[in-house]
Design an enzyme around this catalytic site. Structure first.
Site, PDB file in Angstrom:
ATOM      1  N   CYS A   1       9.477   1.684   3.509  1.00  0.00           N
ATOM      2  CA  CYS A   1      10.370   0.581   3.884  1.00  0.00           C
ATOM      3  C   CYS A   1      11.787   1.084   4.091  1.00  0.00           C
ATOM      4  CB  CYS A   1      10.353  -0.502   2.822  1.00  0.00           C
ATOM      5  SG  CYS A   1      11.139   0.045   1.314  1.00  0.00           S
TER       6      CYS A   1
ATOM      7  N   PHE B   1       0.817  -1.227   0.000  1.00  0.00           N
ATOM      8  CA  PHE B   1       0.000   0.000   0.000  1.00  0.00           C
ATOM      9  C   PHE B   1       0.846   1.270   0.000  1.00  0.00           C
ATOM     10  CE2 PHE B   1       0.742  -0.167   4.619  1.00  0.00           C
ATOM     11  CZ  PHE B   1       0.960   1.181   4.898  1.00  0.00           C
TER      12      PHE B   1
HETATM   13  P1  NAD Z   1       1.485  -6.641   2.979  1.00  0.00           P
HETATM   14  O1  NAD Z   1       2.524  -7.687   3.040  1.00  0.00           O
HETATM   15  O2  NAD Z   1       0.386  -6.679   3.981  1.00  0.00           O
HETATM   16  O3  NAD Z   1       0.762  -6.633   1.547  1.00  0.00           O
HETATM   17  C1  NAD Z   1       1.499  -6.660   0.352  1.00  0.00           C
HETATM   18  C2  NAD Z   1       0.686  -7.347  -0.725  1.00  0.00           C
HETATM   19  O4  NAD Z   1       0.442  -8.699  -0.313  1.00  0.00           O
HETATM   20  C3  NAD Z   1      -0.675  -6.713  -0.968  1.00  0.00           C
HETATM   21  O5  NAD Z   1      -0.941  -6.689  -2.340  1.00  0.00           O
HETATM   22  C4  NAD Z   1      -1.636  -7.621  -0.225  1.00  0.00           C
HETATM   23  O6  NAD Z   1      -2.914  -7.690  -0.808  1.00  0.00           O
HETATM   24  C5  NAD Z   1      -0.957  -8.977  -0.295  1.00  0.00           C
HETATM   25  N1  NAD Z   1      -1.261  -9.821   0.868  1.00  0.00           N
HETATM   26  C6  NAD Z   1      -1.519  -9.407   2.129  1.00  0.00           C
HETATM   27  N2  NAD Z   1      -1.742 -10.460   2.935  1.00  0.00           N
HETATM   28  C7  NAD Z   1      -1.624 -11.562   2.172  1.00  0.00           C
HETATM   29  C8  NAD Z   1      -1.746 -12.963   2.430  1.00  0.00           C
HETATM   30  N3  NAD Z   1      -2.020 -13.425   3.655  1.00  0.00           N
HETATM   31  N4  NAD Z   1      -1.549 -13.823   1.426  1.00  0.00           N
HETATM   32  C9  NAD Z   1      -1.252 -13.369   0.183  1.00  0.00           C
HETATM   33  N5  NAD Z   1      -1.142 -12.058  -0.123  1.00  0.00           N
HETATM   34  C10 NAD Z   1      -1.320 -11.157   0.857  1.00  0.00           C
HETATM   35  O7  NAD Z   1       2.250  -5.228   3.037  1.00  0.00           O
HETATM   36  P2  NAD Z   1       1.622  -3.781   3.135  1.00  0.00           P
HETATM   37  O8  NAD Z   1       1.090  -3.576   4.516  1.00  0.00           O
HETATM   38  O9  NAD Z   1       0.745  -3.494   1.981  1.00  0.00           O
HETATM   39  O10 NAD Z   1       2.943  -2.891   2.936  1.00  0.00           O
HETATM   40  C11 NAD Z   1       3.812  -2.552   3.979  1.00  0.00           C
HETATM   41  C12 NAD Z   1       4.956  -3.530   4.081  1.00  0.00           C
HETATM   42  O11 NAD Z   1       5.679  -3.558   2.858  1.00  0.00           O
HETATM   43  C13 NAD Z   1       5.989  -3.121   5.138  1.00  0.00           C
HETATM   44  O12 NAD Z   1       6.397  -4.277   5.810  1.00  0.00           O
HETATM   45  C14 NAD Z   1       7.122  -2.533   4.322  1.00  0.00           C
HETATM   46  O13 NAD Z   1       8.385  -2.578   4.949  1.00  0.00           O
HETATM   47  C15 NAD Z   1       7.077  -3.386   3.111  1.00  0.00           C
HETATM   48  N6  NAD Z   1       7.709  -2.739   1.980  1.00  0.00           N
HETATM   49  C16 NAD Z   1       8.925  -3.210   1.575  1.00  0.00           C
HETATM   50  C17 NAD Z   1       9.579  -2.600   0.533  1.00  0.00           C
HETATM   51  C18 NAD Z   1      10.917  -3.094   0.079  1.00  0.00           C
HETATM   52  O14 NAD Z   1      11.325  -2.687  -0.991  1.00  0.00           O
HETATM   53  N7  NAD Z   1      11.606  -3.928   0.808  1.00  0.00           N
HETATM   54  C19 NAD Z   1       8.992  -1.510  -0.136  1.00  0.00           C
HETATM   55  C20 NAD Z   1       7.737  -1.072   0.283  1.00  0.00           C
HETATM   56  C21 NAD Z   1       7.098  -1.699   1.346  1.00  0.00           C
END
Ligand code: NAD
Length: 509
Positions: free
Chosen positions: A295, A163
């Site tokens: 992140c 998100f």
């Molecule tokens: P999230 O892991 O909750 O969601 C990411 C994606 O996975 C979304 O599209 C979501 O619909 C999907 N998803 C969620 N739960 C799932 C499940 N149980 N099974 C399958 N798919 C699922 O992450 P978020 O809250 O959207 O984003 C924030 C996180 O992303 C933070 O931990 C942040 O550090 C990380 N992030 C990392 C980077 C990087 O480059 N390392 C960059 C941006 C964000």
């Protein structure tokens, strides 16, 4: 994940329906499932996003598969011409994209424009695809034998995005993936999905053929359908660590190549010889920018020796000046958090820190902003120890912890013992120490007097340890590698002199 019942009649007009994009047009979801989308600054629902069923995901993947042969056969010059147009149109429409980000994510408008600008840099890099895909050639590797390498697209790529960067992270993925000749299915975050549809329309306008870029919205069901689908060849994921690990394991088991970028707990080490004012400015912008929902945000400031007192004072002094509010207001510097639940979870870390013995220097729950938005005051916790939950967990909100240590070695150990290894930074005037830090530290991206060392588009982005599953970083040269497969051709041609047709070659050369 919350499921939305049919919106109440009186709200019906205000709630936009957000549908899939398959084969070059908007396709209304038919699963009967959807999720709420909020304006987090007002705290009210503005949209309902369709959640795809397995069948709908299958339709999107098959569409992408069908579009693949023609797209991969499209010449490099044509693809690069489309990418140049893409760069131009995204630049012209940057404010429209940014407005969607502020409306659904809540980040301030200037920050949203910055997000689009960083994504544009990746499109600019991808414009050079004819050069990026050049192979090697060895003439006469053996007598009469030549060897050369080529890189070819992998097929259908699925991108699953978080998100916190609803435009930039998809751009990290689809720009190089499409440039390499792949077709794409994007599953954006269900929390702020609208930008992905504007992106789809813009891609169509610049000449990306229908079916080459598709969007399916949804939750775990849609993600699992992509992970299991036999026609998906590669998965790019960015999100939290538990989900990244899951995506990597399940996708790999299904025989796909997977890169899964994950969560973070970035440390910023401040040595006693650092420019304290510069370090304080950096800690504030990197800790509270985008409400800490990055992140690459700084989450822990490791203050070494005498740096601690003046640094904490300098950060504290800056906090009341951060104006929190609706990101569309021009003087606002920090917006709300993404959802009410997330805001409450972040706030609970402050309480846990206090209970565990950390000093609350500033902030906490209270933040006076009109309306019912998901706001939280910028918070500063001092005397955070490595045993505390507030130190160990990724908080992903405007909460900065200060951990005090006596030596550089202790600071380094903290960074290296942390399970995450996304980004880190050191603040010092000593070039030798900075160089040693760069040598010793276990993280994928290192800043020297730079708090958020996001690599420029012609390098690649990625962390170490629990911040990355898979071995390929995203965008830049590693992105090109991830979205292509190598092929090496060894060729021998009959000696023209032996041809039955007289070609006019001499018998001996
Ligand atoms: P999230 O892991 O909750 O969601 C990411 C994606 O996975 C979304 O599209 C979501 O619909 C999907 N998803 C969620 N739960 C799932 C499940 N149980 N099974 C399958 N798919 C699922 O992450 P978020 O809250 O959207 O984003 C924030 C996180 O992303 C933070 O931990 C942040 O550090 C990380 N992030 C990392 C980077 C990087 O480059 N390392 C960059 C941006 C964000």
């Amino acid at each position: 994940m919350t499921e939305l019942a049919t919106p109440p009649a009186e709200q019906e007009q205000e709630i936009a329906r957000i549908s899939h994009w398959i084969g070059g047009r908007s396709v209304a979801g038919s699963s009967g499932r959807s999720g709420p989308v909020y304006d987090p600054a007002m705290g009210r629902q503005t949209g309902a996003v369709d959640f795809a069923s397995v069948e709908e995901v299958d339709r999107a993947v098959r569409t992408a598969r069908d579009a693949f042969p023609a797209w991969r056969a499209t010449s490099l010059s044509k693809r690069s011409e489309i990418l140049f147009r893409m760069r131009q149109l995204f630049y012209e429409r940057r404010e429209d994209i940014a407005r969607m980000l502020t409306a659904e994510h809540g980040k301030v408008f200037s920050d949203a424009l910055g997000e689009v600008a960083r994504g544009l840099e990746v499109i600019e890099f991808a414009c050079g695809i004819p050069t990026l895909l050049k192979g090697d050639y060895s003439e006469q590797a053996s007598t009469g034998v030549d060897v050369y390498s080529i890189r070819q697209p992998v097929g259908v790529v699925a991108g699953i995005t978080p998100f916190n960067f609803p435009a930039m992270v998809p751009m990290w993925m689809f720009a190089p993936a499409l440039a390499c000749g792949n077709t794409f299915v994007l599953k954006p975050s269900e929390k702020d999905p609208s930008a992905s549809l504007l992106i789809a329309e813009l891609l169509q306008e610049v000449g990306i053929p229908d079916g080459v870029f598709n969007v399916v919205h949804g939750d775990k069901l849609a993600v699992d359908a992509l992970l299991d689908h036999p026609d998906v060849d590669a998965i790019s994921f960015v999100g939290s660590t538990p989900i990244a690990r899951y995506i990597y394991e399940r996708g790999s088991q299904a025989g796909k190549r997977v890169q899964a970028l994950a969560g973070a707990k970035n440390h910023m080490v401040v040595l006693p010889d650092a420019d304290i004012e510069m370090a304080a400015d950096a800690a504030v912008s990197a800790g509270y920018g985008s409400a800490g929902e990055r992140c690459m945000a700084i989450s822990v400031v490791v203050a070494v020796g005498d740096a601690a007192d003046p640094l904490v004072d300098a950060i504290k002094e800056r906090l009341p000046k951060i104006k929190v509010g609706n990101g569309f207001e021009p003087d606002v510097e920090m917006g709300p958090l993404i959802t009410r639940e997330h805001r409450d979870k972040v706030a609970s870390f402050i309480d846990k820190g206090r209970e565990a013995g950390a000093t609350i220097v500033a902030g906490g729950r209270e933040q006076e902003v009109d309306g019912d938005g998901f706001f939280l005051a910028p918070s500063l916790l001092d005397n955070v120890t490595p045993q505390m939950e507030v130190y160990l967990e990724e908080i992903f909100g405007p909460v900065l912890g200060v951990t005090r240590v006596e030596t550089y070695d202790e600071a380094l150990r903290l960074v290296n013992e942390n399970s995450y290894g996304n980004g880190t930074a050191i603040f010092t005037r000593d070039g030798g120490v900075a160089r040693q830090f760069q040598f010793d530290v276990q993280a994928g991206m290192v800043g020297i007097n730079v708090p958020i060392p996001v690599p420029v588009a012609y390098y690649s982005f990625g962390g170490w340890k629990d911040s990355l599953f898979g071995d390929t970083h995203i965008y830049g040269p590693e992105g090109i590698n991830f979205y292509t497969r190598g092929k090496v051709v060894t060729s021998r041609w009959p000696d023209p002199a032996t041809s039955k047709v007289d070609l006019g070659f001499p018998q001996t050369r």
